[in-house]
Design a protein around this motif. Structure first.
Motif, mmCIF file in Angstrom:
data_model
loop_
_atom_site.group_PDB
_atom_site.id
_atom_site.type_symbol
_atom_site.label_atom_id
_atom_site.label_comp_id
_atom_site.label_asym_id
_atom_site.label_seq_id
_atom_site.Cartn_x
_atom_site.Cartn_y
_atom_site.Cartn_z
ATOM 1 N N LYS A 153 0.955 -1.493 0.155
ATOM 2 C CA LYS A 153 0.122 0.055 0.095
ATOM 3 C C LYS A 153 0.561 1.143 -0.092
ATOM 4 O O LYS A 153 0.664 2.218 -0.565
ATOM 5 C CB LYS A 153 -1.122 0.086 1.059
ATOM 6 N N LYS A 154 2.208 0.987 0.875
ATOM 7 C CA LYS A 154 3.437 2.460 1.256
ATOM 8 C C LYS A 154 3.399 2.465 -0.122
ATOM 9 O O LYS A 154 3.603 4.177 -0.691
ATOM 10 C CB LYS A 154 3.962 1.996 1.592
ATOM 11 N N PHE A 155 4.342 1.348 -0.986
ATOM 12 C CA PHE A 155 4.438 1.565 -2.632
ATOM 13 C C PHE A 155 3.848 2.189 -3.385
ATOM 14 O O PHE A 155 3.881 2.656 -4.544
ATOM 15 C CB PHE A 155 5.354 0.733 -2.776
ATOM 16 N N LYS A 156 2.208 1.956 -3.303
ATOM 17 C CA LYS A 156 1.638 2.531 -4.577
ATOM 18 C C LYS A 156 1.133 4.069 -4.166
ATOM 19 O O LYS A 156 0.956 4.769 -5.494
ATOM 20 C CB LYS A 156 0.019 1.677 -4.121
ATOM 21 N N LYS A 157 1.389 4.202 -3.531
ATOM 22 C CA LYS A 157 1.429 6.058 -3.035
ATOM 23 C C LYS A 157 3.070 6.208 -3.690
ATOM 24 O O LYS A 157 3.121 7.359 -4.262
ATOM 25 C CB LYS A 157 0.793 6.218 -1.646
ATOM 26 N N MET A 168 3.645 -6.916 -8.489
ATOM 27 C CA MET A 168 3.466 -7.056 -10.201
ATOM 28 C C MET A 168 2.098 -5.982 -10.120
ATOM 29 O O MET A 168 1.859 -5.004 -10.552
ATOM 30 C CB MET A 168 3.712 -8.338 -10.882
ATOM 31 N N THR A 169 1.297 -7.301 -10.404
ATOM 32 C CA THR A 169 -0.529 -6.306 -10.054
ATOM 33 C C THR A 169 -0.370 -4.633 -8.812
ATOM 34 O O THR A 169 -1.310 -4.240 -9.824
ATOM 35 C CB THR A 169 -1.441 -7.101 -10.145
ATOM 36 N N SER A 170 0.092 -5.190 -7.503
ATOM 37 C CA SER A 170 -0.422 -3.895 -7.307
ATOM 38 C C SER A 170 1.202 -3.110 -7.500
ATOM 39 O O SER A 170 0.690 -1.328 -7.474
ATOM 40 C CB SER A 170 0.451 -3.799 -5.958
ATOM 41 N N LEU A 171 1.812 -2.960 -8.250
ATOM 42 C CA LEU A 171 2.935 -2.054 -8.459
ATOM 43 C C LEU A 171 3.374 -1.015 -9.697
ATOM 44 O O LEU A 171 3.884 -0.821 -10.096
ATOM 45 C CB LEU A 171 4.422 -2.403 -7.541
#
Length: 293
Positions: A250-254, A288-291
């Motif tokens: 979640k952190k690296f999504k932002k 891979m899907t998240s980032l």
């Protein structure tokens, strides 16, 4: 479970047939042992059949299922593996402290009994622990490896130059070493390395090729670091819980600054195996899907 019950029923039927032949003997203990033998044999056959290799289609289906439910699978695998906890950096190898080869020092030393001795030592590493600085060296007087507390050094020379304040001198070498710089760098990028090791150890172990991929990334950050130190640092990366894994994602999504590096290393780790483990595949696909942008 249904298969086991079927085997038991079949065994019971066989038992009835055999019992008919043994009816004249009236030996009920014989009946019991025959039944027990049949049941145990049936269960053993069932276990052997269960261990057979899955088909390629079943593996793909399992991988898709794990990708959707990776949390429960990976968390369970980590509990069984018993990974080490994160420890503070405390020892720097001499090759990461600015010396091209093991340096030789001459010193006057007070041992634990209070006796003064003259020692020639070949320094191998420096340890900083509980605000004390130790020299890990080969003692030529005793012809064995020893650990020397710098507080007990009364006088020390290196290449015929007297070193004033040996505690401060070796403390500065430790703090300015590439080994300590690596520790601080990995501390600043702790979440990045945790994601790397989460994939590498998703199947319960880490292969040499997987370690090499992470070492390659480390040497991009610190080109002068020795392979030995980098490999040791990889071993010390802790395996995180599933809750922390999700929090980091979640952190690296932002905060996307490190995402390109993460995706690059993940791709290299994943492509090492011709047939990736289903657990690793699940973790890989989730990251891979998240980032990915």
């Amino acid at each position: 479970m249904k298969k086991i019950l079927s085997f038991i029923f079949l065994g019971f039927c066989i038992f009835i047939v055999i019992a008919g032949f043994l009816e004249k003997q009236k030996d009920f203990s014989t009946y019991f042992y025959i039944l027990l033998f049949i049941v145990l044999g049936a269960m053993s056959i069932h276990k052997l059949r269960a261990k057979k290799e899955m088909t390629a289609d079943k593996k793909k289906a399992l991988a898709r299922h794990i990708s959707r439910n990776v949390d429960s699978y990976v968390q369970g695998g980590q509990k069984e593996a018993g990974y080490q906890v994160e420890e503070e950096f405390d020892t720097v190898n001499i090759e990461d402290a600015g010396f091209e080869e093991y340096p030789k020092f001459s010193m006057s030393y007070i041992d634990s009994s209070g006796a003064a001795t003259k020692r020639n030592i070949i320094l191998k590493s420096i340890t900083l622990k509980e605000d004390k600085v130790y020299l890990n060296a080969h003692c030529l007087l005793r012809n064995e490896d020893r650990m020397f507390l710098t507080d007990r050094i009364k006088r020390i020379e290196y290449e015929n130059e007297v070193i004033n304040q040996p505690v401060v001198y070796f403390y500065d070498i430790f703090m300015n070493s590439d080994g300590y710089a690596l520790y601080k760098s990995m501390e600043n990028k702790a979440d990045v390395f945790k994601l790397f090791i989460f994939l590498a150890k998703a199947d319960g172990k880490i292969a040499k090729a997987e370690t090499d991929v992470i070492v390659e990334y480390i040497k991009r950050l610190l080109p002068k670091i020795s392979n030995k130190t980098a490999e040791g640092a990889v071993k010390d990366i802790p395996v995180i819980s599933i809750a922390e894994f999700n929090t980091i994602l979640k952190k690296f999504k932002k905060e996307t600054a490190d995402n390109a590096d993460i995706l690059e290393v993940y791709k290299k780790l994943y492509e090492l195996k011709k047939t990736p483990d289903p657990l690793e595949r699940g973790v890989y696909e989730k990251v891979m899907t998240s980032l990915q942008v």
